[in-house]
Design a protein around this motif. Structure first.
Motif, mmCIF file in Angstrom:
data_model
loop_
_atom_site.group_PDB
_atom_site.id
_atom_site.type_symbol
_atom_site.label_atom_id
_atom_site.label_comp_id
_atom_site.label_asym_id
_atom_site.label_seq_id
_atom_site.Cartn_x
_atom_site.Cartn_y
_atom_site.Cartn_z
ATOM 1 N N ILE A 1 20.718 21.337 -6.845
ATOM 2 C CA ILE A 1 19.872 20.648 -5.863
ATOM 3 C C ILE A 1 19.169 21.692 -5.005
ATOM 4 C CG2 ILE A 1 19.802 18.905 -4.034
ATOM 5 C CD1 ILE A 1 22.539 17.924 -5.068
ATOM 6 N N LYS A 2 17.862 21.759 -5.118
ATOM 7 C CA LYS A 2 17.057 22.690 -4.342
ATOM 8 C C LYS A 2 16.631 21.987 -3.051
ATOM 9 C CE LYS A 2 12.879 25.548 -4.741
ATOM 10 N NZ LYS A 2 11.730 25.905 -5.626
ATOM 11 N N ILE A 3 16.944 22.593 -1.912
ATOM 12 C CA ILE A 3 16.756 21.931 -0.617
ATOM 13 C C ILE A 3 15.928 22.816 0.304
ATOM 14 C CG2 ILE A 3 17.940 20.932 1.380
ATOM 15 C CD1 ILE A 3 20.426 20.692 -0.494
ATOM 16 N N ASN A 4 14.912 22.222 0.893
ATOM 17 C CA ASN A 4 14.105 22.907 1.895
ATOM 18 C C ASN A 4 14.960 23.170 3.132
ATOM 19 O OD1 ASN A 4 12.194 23.168 4.227
ATOM 20 N ND2 ASN A 4 10.700 22.943 2.588
ATOM 21 N N LYS A 5 14.856 24.361 3.671
ATOM 22 C CA LYS A 5 15.727 24.717 4.800
ATOM 23 C C LYS A 5 15.501 23.821 6.006
ATOM 24 C CE LYS A 5 17.003 29.482 3.918
ATOM 25 N NZ LYS A 5 17.009 30.871 4.427
ATOM 26 N N GLY A 6 14.249 23.526 6.308
ATOM 27 C CA GLY A 6 13.975 22.664 7.453
ATOM 28 C C GLY A 6 14.709 23.170 8.685
ATOM 29 N N GLY A 7 15.365 22.246 9.395
ATOM 30 C CA GLY A 7 16.111 22.634 10.594
ATOM 31 C C GLY A 7 17.600 22.677 10.357
ATOM 32 N N TYR A 8 18.022 22.645 9.088
ATOM 33 C CA TYR A 8 19.448 22.596 8.774
ATOM 34 C C TYR A 8 20.089 23.990 8.798
ATOM 35 C CZ TYR A 8 19.676 17.718 7.219
ATOM 36 O OH TYR A 8 19.683 16.351 7.167
ATOM 37 N N SER A 9 21.260 24.042 9.376
ATOM 38 C CA SER A 9 22.077 25.242 9.205
ATOM 39 C C SER A 9 22.904 25.049 7.943
ATOM 40 C CB SER A 9 23.012 25.445 10.405
ATOM 41 O OG SER A 9 24.015 24.427 10.422
ATOM 42 N N LEU A 10 23.399 26.126 7.374
ATOM 43 C CA LEU A 10 24.166 26.047 6.135
ATOM 44 C C LEU A 10 25.423 25.197 6.323
ATOM 45 C CD1 LEU A 10 23.769 27.136 3.302
ATOM 46 C CD2 LEU A 10 25.254 29.066 3.882
ATOM 47 N N THR A 11 26.065 25.344 7.480
ATOM 48 C CA THR A 11 27.304 24.593 7.753
ATOM 49 C C THR A 11 27.033 23.098 7.847
ATOM 50 O OG1 THR A 11 28.200 26.489 8.960
ATOM 51 C CG2 THR A 11 29.269 24.348 9.311
ATOM 52 N N ASP A 12 25.998 22.712 8.619
ATOM 53 C CA ASP A 12 25.665 21.288 8.774
ATOM 54 C C ASP A 12 25.239 20.675 7.438
ATOM 55 O OD1 ASP A 12 26.228 21.432 11.430
ATOM 56 O OD2 ASP A 12 24.123 21.676 12.064
ATOM 57 N N LEU A 13 24.463 21.435 6.667
ATOM 58 C CA LEU A 13 23.994 20.931 5.385
ATOM 59 C C LEU A 13 25.166 20.691 4.442
ATOM 60 C CD1 LEU A 13 21.650 20.229 3.492
ATOM 61 C CD2 LEU A 13 21.575 22.641 2.829
ATOM 62 N N GLU A 14 26.090 21.620 4.399
ATOM 63 C CA GLU A 14 27.238 21.461 3.504
ATOM 64 C C GLU A 14 28.047 20.237 3.865
ATOM 65 O OE1 GLU A 14 31.184 23.841 1.855
ATOM 66 O OE2 GLU A 14 29.718 24.890 3.111
ATOM 67 N N SER A 15 28.259 20.011 5.141
ATOM 68 C CA SER A 15 29.023 18.840 5.584
ATOM 69 C C SER A 15 28.338 17.543 5.165
ATOM 70 C CB SER A 15 29.193 18.880 7.100
ATOM 71 O OG SER A 15 29.840 17.717 7.561
ATOM 72 N N THR A 16 27.013 17.496 5.339
ATOM 73 C CA THR A 16 26.245 16.300 4.981
ATOM 74 C C THR A 16 26.271 16.059 3.472
ATOM 75 O OG1 THR A 16 24.763 16.592 6.873
ATOM 76 C CG2 THR A 16 23.966 15.223 5.053
ATOM 77 N N LEU A 17 26.067 17.127 2.713
ATOM 78 C CA LEU A 17 26.032 16.987 1.261
ATOM 79 C C LEU A 17 27.384 16.571 0.695
ATOM 80 C CD1 LEU A 17 23.830 20.026 0.154
ATOM 81 C CD2 LEU A 17 23.183 17.612 0.227
ATOM 82 N N ARG A 18 28.455 17.147 1.205
ATOM 83 C CA ARG A 18 29.780 16.785 0.705
ATOM 84 C C ARG A 18 30.037 15.301 0.868
ATOM 85 N NH1 ARG A 18 33.117 20.473 -1.074
ATOM 86 N NH2 ARG A 18 32.688 22.683 -0.637
ATOM 87 N N ARG A 19 29.658 14.765 2.002
ATOM 88 C CA ARG A 19 29.872 13.340 2.255
ATOM 89 C C ARG A 19 28.957 12.468 1.404
ATOM 90 N NH1 ARG A 19 28.062 13.161 7.156
ATOM 91 N NH2 ARG A 19 26.025 12.347 6.523
#
Length: 367
Positions: A207-225
């Motif tokens: 999954i290729k994701i635009n960085k936008g305003g996401y931090s790596l930690t927040d993005l990982e938490s969202t994706l896992r859920r």
């Protein structure tokens, strides 16, 4: 183990011919292409047998209308009558799917009777014998269109052989509330050791994701859920994938500079690619019927090609139905599904036509 890994395919083509333009789909294109090619074959048949080739346009109109109307009404009446008859306006929504080849076959036979009745010099069986040649070819293209739509797939193979249909899950993932640029489902080359020849095989999603305003930690938490929910709670994911519900999601995220790349390691269920089975069957039937016509042309006894078509197409359809997943819930506990039940009388009619035609024998050559 590498040989075993090559036995399955992760299938996830975009049903649209051009990405971003969803209205033109492979299924529609192949459906239309079948009629275009069929029309040219019919012009050739008419020329070779001394018929007026201009009548092919009239014949095509009968065929197109009969195929679409018959296939739609066949699905409505044979598979989901309660749904459609309680809300008849839904019958008109052909673009949402729901076509039945048995309904198309019945409607075509009736439409050709109307055509022959209104066309002097062409008997009903003469017309139908030529039409079934191109109908087999069109059927092969339509089934390939079903494959491109990732629909009408088969049952679990229970082995490392088969197709893992990943498009529906990809489509759902793209609705997640993260700035996704692209998703690729594929067969990993580094997970051979996980194969157990039980129909559950390794599948990866990148999954290729635009960085936008996401931090790596927040993005990982969202994706896992969200990804875990997509892989375990949606009906299509439950049918085609085999993500263990009780274990944590196997997810890794890396920073690629301009974007994040998330890799999900999961499992898929191998299914019989029944669309390919049917498509190849119908194309072979097309070649056989065409070869018979090419050898004998107008000398063929009336009804022979029609009879062979009914026996071969619906005989093979009866066989392939054993490998197909049920299309509607009421088929679940039936000894024979609806497709098989509808095939039996058509095969019987085909046998009668062949016996009748063979008793008449090949027509003598005209001087």
């Amino acid at each position: 183990m590498i040989e075993s890994l090559l036995n399955y395919v992760v299938w996830d083509p975009n049903p649209a011919v051009f990405s971003g333009f969803e209205r033109l789909r492979w299924y529609s294109l192949l459906f239309a292409l079948g009629f275009i090619i069929s029309q040219q074959f019919m012009v050739y048949f008419f020329k070779k047998e001394g018929q007026n080739e201009l009548l092919v346009d009239k014949l095509t109109i009968y065929m197109v209308l009969a195929t679409i109307i018959g296939a739609r009404l066949g699905h409505v009446l044979f598979y989901e009558p309660e749904k459609y008859l309680s809300n008849p306006i839904e019958i008109l929504k052909v673009w949402e799917g729901g076509l039945a080849s048995h309904g198309a076959a019945i409607a075509i036979l009736f439409a050709l009777w109307l055509y022959a009745k209104r066309t002097p010099g062409q008997s009903y069986l003469w017309v139908v014998d030529r039409i079934v040649i191109v109908t087999a070819m069109t059927g092969a293209l339509i089934r390939f269109g079903n494959l491109m739509n990732s629909e009408i797939g088969g049952k679990d193979t229970g082995s490392d052989y088969g197709f893992v249909y990943a498009w529906d899950t990809k489509d759902i993932m793209e609705t997640m509330r993260v700035p996704i640029e692209s998703i690729e489902a594929y067969k990993p080359t580094d997970r051979e050791s996980e194969l157990q020849n039980n129909g559950i095989v390794p599948v990866n999603f990148d999954i290729k994701i635009n960085k936008g305003g996401y931090s790596l930690t927040d993005l990982e938490s969202t994706l896992r859920r969200d990804i875990k929910y997509v892989l375990t709670q949606f009906k299509s994911s439950q049918e085609y994938l085999a993500e263990p519900e009780e274990s944590p999601l196997d997810l890794t995220i890396s920073d690629k500079g301009e974007f994040y790349l998330a890799t999900v390691k999961t499992f898929g269920r191998t299914k019989h690619p029944t669309q390919i089975y049917e498509s190849i069957s119908y194309f072979i039937i097309f070649l056989i019927l065409l070869a018979l016509w090419n050898k004998y042309k107008s000398r063929l006894p009336d009804g022979l090609l029609l009879g062979l078509f009914l026996i071969a197409v619906f005989g093979m359809r009866f066989v392939w139905e054993y490998f197909k997943a049920v299309q509607v819930d009421f088929e679940e506990n039936m000894a024979l599904n609806m497709g098989q039940i509808l095939s039996i009388p058509l095969v019987i009619i085909g046998i009668i036509l062949v016996v009748r035609a063979l008793s008449n024998g090949i027509k003598p050559e005209k001087n």
